[in-house]
Design a protein around this motif. Structure first.
Motif, PDB file in Angstrom:
ATOM      1  N   ALA A 193       0.824  -1.208   0.000  1.00  0.00           N
ATOM      2  CA  ALA A 193       0.000   0.000   0.000  1.00  0.00           C
ATOM      3  C   ALA A 193       0.861   1.263   0.000  1.00  0.00           C
ATOM      4  N   ASP A 194       2.189   1.103  -0.082  1.00  0.00           N
ATOM      5  CA  ASP A 194       3.047   2.281   0.135  1.00  0.00           C
ATOM      6  C   ASP A 194       3.254   3.158  -1.096  1.00  0.00           C
ATOM      7  N   GLY A 195       2.558   2.900  -2.174  1.00  0.00           N
ATOM      8  CA  GLY A 195       2.609   3.833  -3.293  1.00  0.00           C
ATOM      9  C   GLY A 195       3.235   3.299  -4.568  1.00  0.00           C
ATOM     10  N   GLN A 196       4.306   2.510  -4.457  1.00  0.00           N
ATOM     11  CA  GLN A 196       4.974   2.044  -5.678  1.00  0.00           C
ATOM     12  C   GLN A 196       4.077   1.126  -6.501  1.00  0.00           C
ATOM     13  N   TYR A 197       3.355   0.252  -5.812  1.00  0.00           N
ATOM     14  CA  TYR A 197       2.463  -0.671  -6.518  1.00  0.00           C
ATOM     15  C   TYR A 197       1.412   0.122  -7.301  1.00  0.00           C
ATOM     16  N   TYR A 241      10.287  -3.223 -15.242  1.00  0.00           N
ATOM     17  CA  TYR A 241       9.199  -2.884 -14.316  1.00  0.00           C
ATOM     18  C   TYR A 241       9.722  -2.209 -13.052  1.00  0.00           C
ATOM     19  N   GLU A 242      11.010  -2.398 -12.778  1.00  0.00           N
ATOM     20  CA  GLU A 242      11.693  -1.736 -11.649  1.00  0.00           C
ATOM     21  C   GLU A 242      11.006  -1.960 -10.311  1.00  0.00           C
ATOM     22  N   VAL A 243      10.769  -3.258 -10.017  1.00  0.00           N
ATOM     23  CA  VAL A 243      10.173  -3.601  -8.717  1.00  0.00           C
ATOM     24  C   VAL A 243      11.057  -4.574  -7.930  1.00  0.00           C
ATOM     25  N   SER A 244      12.300  -4.779  -8.391  1.00  0.00           N
ATOM     26  CA  SER A 244      13.172  -5.679  -7.639  1.00  0.00           C
ATOM     27  C   SER A 244      13.879  -4.897  -6.531  1.00  0.00           C
TER      28      SER A 244
END
Ligand code: GLA
Length: 390
Positions: free
Chosen positions: A231-235, A314-317
């Motif tokens: 829920a912190d914004g990046q998603y 996607y830059e989520v690692s």
């Protein structure tokens, strides 16, 4: 039965918690699994296909019907404060933290027409929290199957689909995490002994038997123990990027784009996000084809490519995930990738069974060498969907 050497199961702990906190005996105990996603990451809100697998690790809910309209919820996790409210007053804003998952699910079930009565609920889990293994969907699903049965509803496919949608609403509207639905779907509809192929256009599902043991392979989960909050914004930012890319291309679902469409996106960031989604869905289809042909041992490069796409496009690692993935493949895993939302959490590796000790050692060593948190490893097998345990 538990003894001094065997830790109590989540079901036993939930019953103990109900008795200790609210001084009542349960009418029943329900459990629902955590999951790993084998492949198909960040595609479930884009109309793509994904392939999660339910775990044998579960969240348990011990539940007692009350004769008034109150709801009381407690957890045996000392960090989780108990919650109390009235069943008719649950809804967005009524609870925060872990209790929002429970209150939100009860609210969404009632919104869907299920007459959930007043309840005392106690929960306990052995799904690691914040590890990207969907402890939240397992909590929602355990509570949903308990509440629906105690509301007198017969367990049937239509009810299962309704409960999936209720759990998604709880997460989106009460918890405030705009997640896509993969986790709730596999927790509710998984078939024991198989992964679950989900088409998120219509949430139709089908089992995919992996044949890991027959191929001499083990699926290893590597928990980086670096926690992330969806829920912190990046998603939400990734989701917004995808919606924007789909709108520019005139598509309802970004997963329907072709690579030629992707190249038409002028903004390099949107182009990279879309490229991940389109190539990831292709990888899912290829993975499923190989598995169905009895060739799971050839799936490793697809996992590696998925990880690279999540890291670069996607830059989520996260450095911890990149480190354990590289260490695992370097030590003999056939392939490895981050799993779940990202920004920490867990990776998975496809490992020849006899190489499990070497790979487990290598990922720990690699993190130690870089001064990173020491990860935990867990050899997993597939588990069953949400169900009554006793
Ligand atoms: C989280 C969300 C899912 C899905 C994954 C990424 O687990 O809850 O809906 O979007 O991230 O694949």
């Amino acid at each position: 039965m538990s003894d001094e050497t065997q830790p109590a199961s989540p079901a036993e702990r939930a019953v103990a918690e109900l008795t200790a906190t609210w001084s009542v005996e349960p009418d029943g105990v329900w459990v629902a699994p955590g999951r790993v996603n084998l492949i198909g990451e960040h595609v479930d809100y884009n109309g793509g296909r994904c392939l999660p697998m339910a775990l044998t690790r579960v969240t348990a809910a011990a539940v007692r019907v009350r004769d008034d309209d109150r709801v009381r919820v407690s957890s045996d996790d000392p960090d989780a404060k108990p919650f109390e409210g009235r069943i008719g007053q649950l809804g967005p804003g009524c609870a925060d933290g872990w209790a929002a998952y429970v209150a939100g699910t009860l609210w969404a079930l009632r919104e869907a027409g299920i007459e959930v009565p007043g309840l005392d609920i106690a929960v306990a889990s052995d799904v690691p929290l914040g590890a990207g293994l969907s402890s939240s969907a397992s909590l929602e699903s355990a509570v949903a199957v308990a509440a629906a049965e105690l509301a007198g509803r017969a367990d049937e496919p239509a009810l299962r689909h309704l409960m999936v949608q209720a759990a998604i609403r709880a997460e989106n509207e009460v918890v405030g995490a705009n997640t896509g639905g993969m986790d709730q779907t596999v927790a509710m509809l998984a078939e024991d002994g198989a992964a679950l192929l989900i088409d998120t256009k219509d949430f139709s599902t089908g089992p995919v038997h992996l044949g890991l043991a027959e191929a001499g392979l083990q699926l290893l989960v590597i928990d980086t123990r670096v926690r992330h909050a969806l829920a912190d914004g990046q998603y939400g930012k990734r989701r917004a990027d995808c919606e924007q890319a789909a709108a520019i291309l005139g598509l309802q679902y970004l997963a329907d784009a072709t690579l030629a469409d992707v190249e038409r996106l002028a903004d390099p960031q949107l182009r990279a996000r879309a490229r991940h989604v389109v190539t990831e869905v292709e990888r899912v289809d290829r993975f499923v084809e190989l598995v169905r042909a009895g060739r799971i041992a050839e799936c490793g490069p697809l996992l590696d490519a998925s990880h690279a796409s999540l890291r670069d496009d996607y830059e989520v690692s996260a450095v911890e995930l990149d480190t354990v993935v590289a260490a695992a493949t370097g030590a003999g895993a056939l392939g490895a990738r981050m799993t779940g939302g990202g920004f920490g959490g867990s990776a998975i590796a496809l490992v020849p069974t006899d190489a499990v000790p070497v790979v487990s050692h290598a990922v720990v060593r690699a993190c130690q060498d870089r001064g990173l948190t020491v990860p935990g490893t867990l050899a997993v097998t597939s588990g069953a969907a949400a169900r009554r345990a006793s």
